[in-house]
Motif scaffolding. Structure first.
Motif, PDB file in Angstrom:
ATOM      1  N   ARG A  79       9.696  -1.450   3.892  1.00 52.61           N
ATOM      2  CA  ARG A  79       9.588   0.116   3.065  1.00 52.61           C
ATOM      3  C   ARG A  79      10.163  -0.004   1.981  1.00 52.61           C
ATOM      4  O   ARG A  79      11.495  -0.288   1.668  1.00 52.61           O
ATOM      5  CB  ARG A  79      10.187   1.028   4.332  1.00 52.61           C
ATOM      6  N   TYR A 107       0.983  -1.192  -0.070  1.00 50.80           N
ATOM      7  CA  TYR A 107      -0.008   0.200   0.034  1.00 50.80           C
ATOM      8  C   TYR A 107       0.910   1.109   0.076  1.00 50.80           C
ATOM      9  O   TYR A 107       1.908   1.234   0.504  1.00 50.80           O
ATOM     10  CB  TYR A 107      -0.791  -0.094   1.291  1.00 50.80           C
ATOM     11  N   PRO A 113       6.546  -6.019   7.212  1.00 54.13           N
ATOM     12  CA  PRO A 113       6.441  -4.906   6.402  1.00 54.13           C
ATOM     13  C   PRO A 113       7.844  -4.575   5.940  1.00 54.13           C
ATOM     14  O   PRO A 113       8.943  -4.313   6.701  1.00 54.13           O
ATOM     15  CB  PRO A 113       5.944  -3.790   7.326  1.00 54.13           C
ATOM     16  N   ARG A 158       2.116   4.617   1.507  1.00 57.96           N
ATOM     17  CA  ARG A 158       1.909   5.393   2.842  1.00 57.96           C
ATOM     18  C   ARG A 158       2.640   6.843   2.489  1.00 57.96           C
ATOM     19  O   ARG A 158       3.390   7.207   1.537  1.00 57.96           O
ATOM     20  CB  ARG A 158       2.893   4.440   3.732  1.00 57.96           C
ATOM     21  N   ARG A 169       6.010  10.265  -0.365  1.00 50.87           N
ATOM     22  CA  ARG A 169       5.376   9.110  -0.556  1.00 50.87           C
ATOM     23  C   ARG A 169       6.452   7.661  -0.659  1.00 50.87           C
ATOM     24  O   ARG A 169       7.393   8.006  -1.215  1.00 50.87           O
ATOM     25  CB  ARG A 169       4.269   8.824  -1.786  1.00 50.87           C
ATOM     26  N   TRP A 170       5.924   6.621  -0.025  1.00 45.89           N
ATOM     27  CA  TRP A 170       6.644   5.394  -0.122  1.00 45.89           C
ATOM     28  C   TRP A 170       5.505   4.269  -0.072  1.00 45.89           C
ATOM     29  O   TRP A 170       4.137   4.624   0.062  1.00 45.89           O
ATOM     30  CB  TRP A 170       7.627   5.340   0.902  1.00 45.89           C
ATOM     31  N   GLU A 198       4.534   0.420   1.437  1.00 46.31           N
ATOM     32  CA  GLU A 198       4.548  -0.328   2.826  1.00 46.31           C
ATOM     33  C   GLU A 198       4.070  -1.901   1.967  1.00 46.31           C
ATOM     34  O   GLU A 198       3.095  -2.240   1.866  1.00 46.31           O
ATOM     35  CB  GLU A 198       4.169  -0.053   3.809  1.00 46.31           C
ATOM     36  N   PRO A 219      -2.355   8.087   0.287  1.00 44.74           N
ATOM     37  CA  PRO A 219      -2.108   6.799   1.187  1.00 44.74           C
ATOM     38  C   PRO A 219      -3.056   5.872   1.223  1.00 44.74           C
ATOM     39  O   PRO A 219      -4.322   6.403   1.310  1.00 44.74           O
ATOM     40  CB  PRO A 219      -1.536   7.776   2.692  1.00 44.74           C
ATOM     41  N   GLY A 220      -2.806   4.727   1.153  1.00 40.60           N
ATOM     42  CA  GLY A 220      -3.808   3.660   1.406  1.00 40.60           C
ATOM     43  C   GLY A 220      -4.308   3.034   0.051  1.00 40.60           C
ATOM     44  O   GLY A 220      -4.853   1.968  -0.130  1.00 40.60           O
TER      45      GLY A 220
END
Length: 412
Positions: free
Chosen positions: A381, A108, A379, A110, A312-313, A315, A400-401
């Protein structure tokens, strides 16, 4: 004719006779049989005809060779063989390439999210932004009534002024004490000098013979010497007492300065609380979940809004058996499901120090009797490359999401 020929002729005659009897009996039975059995007899006759046909005693190899004897059949066989070979080659190549990648769709988008709440209680007087508005760091979002906090600031300022005046008063007392000490010390020295003179006078009178000076005069000299000495002692005591006042004055100054610092702290706290009456954006980003209006009452700790930062990144939650060859810095191919036509490039940045279950509200307790092994997910990154969004749609809003498909290349 030999004996063998005679025997063969007799057997043939018996066989012909038997066939004739069977044919006659069959004819009679056929005449007596109902008409609806004619079709069945025809079928049996056909089966009998099929049985009478000669069987193909050729082997499968001979049949295949016969089938391949025609040109069209040869071309079909070659095409099927080529397709099978190509399928095997494609399968091997796919396996060799697929083993280099570890994939998951449990990933997703994040981003940094700052959740805001007021630091003071009060009614909202002004609202400066609306929901989903882009703001800068330090930009005011809303204002709370500050009447009581202005009073607190003025009171703290008054206390600070009083504390500073107390410091000045204590310093003046120190100056006075020092002057008094100097004056008392001078008086003590004068009294010492007078005592010394009186003591010498008495010594001279005491050294004379009894007839040379009157007894009363000698006694007066003795009394003066003693009085002068007592006066000198009292002056010294006064000097020491005044010197103690200097220490007291210094202590008063230190206490007054401490009250000044306390007053400054109270003033800073009052100003801080008055400043908290204006809610500021801690980071640059977009305001969300902002639903307040002027007049609403807010309390400390009450959720007010959230600001989503621009960074933004990704996960990605990989299974534990996928992490064996995964390392930071490995390339990652990303695909946001909302824009699956625009693949993105990234790299592994770090791994969470524990599986996701360990940081849940109710971590699993595997030391129980009823235990079921579950594959854990960790998780990971993933950062986007600097030019990852170069060809991305300009109006795309990667929030995000959003769901992402991630594939990490663990082998070259």
């Amino acid at each position: 004719m030999s004996e063998d020929d005679q025997n063969e002729a007799r057997r043939n005659r018996r066989g012909d006779k038997h066939d004739g009897d069977e044919n006659e009996a069959g004819t009679q039975e056929h005449d007596k049989r109902p008409s609806n059995e004619d079709d069945a007899d025809d079928g049996k006759g056909a089966d009998k005809d099929d049985e009478d046909q000669p069987e193909d005693d050729r082997s499968a190899k001979e049949k295949a060779a016969d089938w391949l004897s025609t040109r069209n059949h040869k071309l079909i066989a070659l095409a099927v063989l080529a397709i099978l070979i190509l399928a095997i080659i494609a399968g091997v190549l796919w396996w060799l390439e697929a083993r280099k990648w570890k994939k998951t769709d449990n990933a997703y988008i994040r981003g940094p999210i700052a959740r805001l709440s007021p630091g003071v209680a009060g009614n909202v007087t002004r609202v400066f932004v609306v929901d989903n508005q882009v703001v800068k760091a330090g930009q005011p979002l809303a204002a709370i009534s500050v009447g009581s906090y202005d009073v607190a600031v003025r009171q703290a300022e008054a206390e600070h002024s009083a504390a500073e005046a107390a410091v000045l008063q204590a310093e003046a007392a120190l100056v006075t004490a020092r002057a008094q000490v100097r004056q008392a010390a001078a008086a003590a020295r004068a009294r010492d000098a007078e005592a010394d003179v009186a003591a010498r006078d008495y010594a001279r009178y005491a050294s004379l013979s009894q007839g040379a000076v009157a007894e009363a005069q000698r006694d007066r000299a003795a009394a003066q010497a003693k009085s002068a000495r007592e006066t000198a002692i009292a002056a010294a005591e006064t000097t020491r007492a005044l010197a103690a006042r200097i220490g007291q004055a210094r202590a008063d100054i230190a206490a007054a300065k401490a009250r000044v610092q306390q007053a400054l702290a109270n003033l800073a706290n009052a100003k801080l609380r008055r400043g908290d009456a204006v809610v500021l954006a801690p980071i640059a980003g977009r305001v969300t979940q902002f639903d307040i209006e002027p007049g609403d009452y807010l309390a400390p700790g009450q959720p007010l809004a959230a600001i989503v930062g621009h960074a933004r990144w990704v996960e990605a939650n990989f299974k534990e058996d996928q992490l064996r060859l995964m390392r930071p810095g490995q390339p990652v191919e990303l695909q946001i499901e909302a824009w699956n036509d625009f693949p993105l490039q990234g790299y592994v940045e770090s791994f969470q120090a524990g599986s996701g279950a360990q940081f849940s509200a109710l971590p699993p307790q595997n030391a129980t009797g009823n235990w079921v092994k579950t594959v854990q997910r960790v998780p990971v990154r993933i950062r986007f490359r600097d030019d990852a969004f170069r060809n991305f749609p300009a109006r795309a809003d990667v929030v995000p999401g959003l769901s992402v498909n991630a594939a990490v290349k663990v082998m070259q």
